[in-house]
Design a protein around this motif. Structure first.
Motif, PDB file in Angstrom:
ATOM      1  N   PRO A  18      51.739  47.018  29.337  1.00 38.71           N
ATOM      2  CA  PRO A  18      50.850  46.514  30.242  1.00 38.71           C
ATOM      3  C   PRO A  18      49.623  45.538  29.647  1.00 38.71           C
ATOM      4  CG  PRO A  18      50.729  48.862  29.234  1.00 38.71           C
ATOM      5  CD  PRO A  18      51.910  48.403  28.790  1.00 38.71           C
ATOM      6  N   ALA A  19      49.199  44.867  30.645  1.00 38.09           N
ATOM      7  CA  ALA A  19      48.259  44.032  29.935  1.00 38.09           C
ATOM      8  C   ALA A  19      47.067  44.686  29.427  1.00 38.09           C
ATOM      9  CB  ALA A  19      47.583  43.126  31.183  1.00 38.09           C
TER      10      ALA A  19
ATOM     11  N   ASP B 167      43.111  41.430  34.447  1.00 36.25           N
ATOM     12  CA  ASP B 167      43.063  40.301  35.497  1.00 36.25           C
ATOM     13  C   ASP B 167      43.860  40.666  36.829  1.00 36.25           C
ATOM     14  OD1 ASP B 167      45.728  40.363  35.028  1.00 36.25           O
ATOM     15  OD2 ASP B 167      45.891  38.947  33.875  1.00 36.25           O
ATOM     16  N   SER B 168      43.678  39.474  37.548  1.00 36.76           N
ATOM     17  CA  SER B 168      44.184  39.814  38.905  1.00 36.76           C
ATOM     18  C   SER B 168      45.747  40.527  39.032  1.00 36.76           C
ATOM     19  CB  SER B 168      44.229  38.781  39.590  1.00 36.76           C
ATOM     20  OG  SER B 168      45.215  37.710  39.221  1.00 36.76           O
ATOM     21  N   GLU B 169      46.546  40.520  38.189  1.00 39.35           N
ATOM     22  CA  GLU B 169      47.787  40.808  37.775  1.00 39.35           C
ATOM     23  C   GLU B 169      47.657  42.398  37.771  1.00 39.35           C
ATOM     24  OE1 GLU B 169      50.874  39.260  35.770  1.00 39.35           O
ATOM     25  OE2 GLU B 169      50.137  37.107  36.291  1.00 39.35           O
ATOM     26  N   CYS B 170      46.715  42.932  37.126  1.00 37.18           N
ATOM     27  CA  CYS B 170      46.621  44.543  36.961  1.00 37.18           C
ATOM     28  C   CYS B 170      45.427  45.024  37.216  1.00 37.18           C
ATOM     29  CB  CYS B 170      46.891  44.881  35.336  1.00 37.18           C
ATOM     30  SG  CYS B 170      45.562  44.188  34.355  1.00 37.18           S
TER      31      CYS B 170
ATOM     32  N   ASP C 130      38.493  39.552  34.190  1.00 38.80           N
ATOM     33  CA  ASP C 130      38.445  38.356  35.164  1.00 38.80           C
ATOM     34  C   ASP C 130      37.551  38.941  36.242  1.00 38.80           C
ATOM     35  OD1 ASP C 130      40.301  39.347  36.736  1.00 38.80           O
ATOM     36  OD2 ASP C 130      41.336  37.750  36.691  1.00 38.80           O
TER      37      ASP C 130
END
Length: 142
Positions: free
Chosen positions: A43-44, A62-65, A94
């Protein structure tokens, strides 16, 4: 189970057979789902307990996680009025990640989140986004 369902996190349970009798292990195996196959990519970000009501966060949010981060923060603050998040090793968060953090606190009224160890860039972005305002349930400590 609730955290894993909401966040999509992978949870691994391990039971030492020498500490449990066979019937108990059989009952546990019945209620735990079993997965096999290719392991998911890292995972990020990672969020892990670093003491009573303290969590350390590292990686990139970020926006993905952002949704997974929101679920993790809500799980951390669900049963306590104040939580400290350590951002010492967080590389980047972010606008979506910051919004996810604030919304997690807002979804559970009367909760306070104190972020410690954030780097100068994260603190500046926090201020520029308007999150350093009075009354905000998340405080970025210096």
């Amino acid at each position: 189970d609730e955290f894993a369902s909401e966040s999509g996190a992978m949870v691994v349970c391990a039971f030492r057979p020498s500490l449990w009798d066979a019937p108990t292990l059989e009952r546990v195996a019945c209620v735990h789902p079993h997965e096999m196959g290719i392991r998911a990519g890292r995972p990020a970000f990672r969020m892990f307990s670093s003491g009573a009501d303290r969590w350390s966060v590292d990686g990139v949010i970020d926006s993905e996680c952002a949704a997974a981060f929101n679920a993790a923060v809500r799980a951390a603050v669900r049963h306590t009025p104040k939580v400290r998040l350590r951002f010492d090793t967080l590389e980047m968060i972010d606008a979506a990640g910051m919004h996810a953090l604030v919304e997690a606190a807002r979804q559970l009224p009367d909760r306070r989140i104190i972020v410690e160890g954030a780097n100068e860039t994260v603190r500046l972005c926090w201020e520029l986004a308007g999150y350093a305002a009075p009354g905000m349930p998340v405080v970025m400590a210096v």
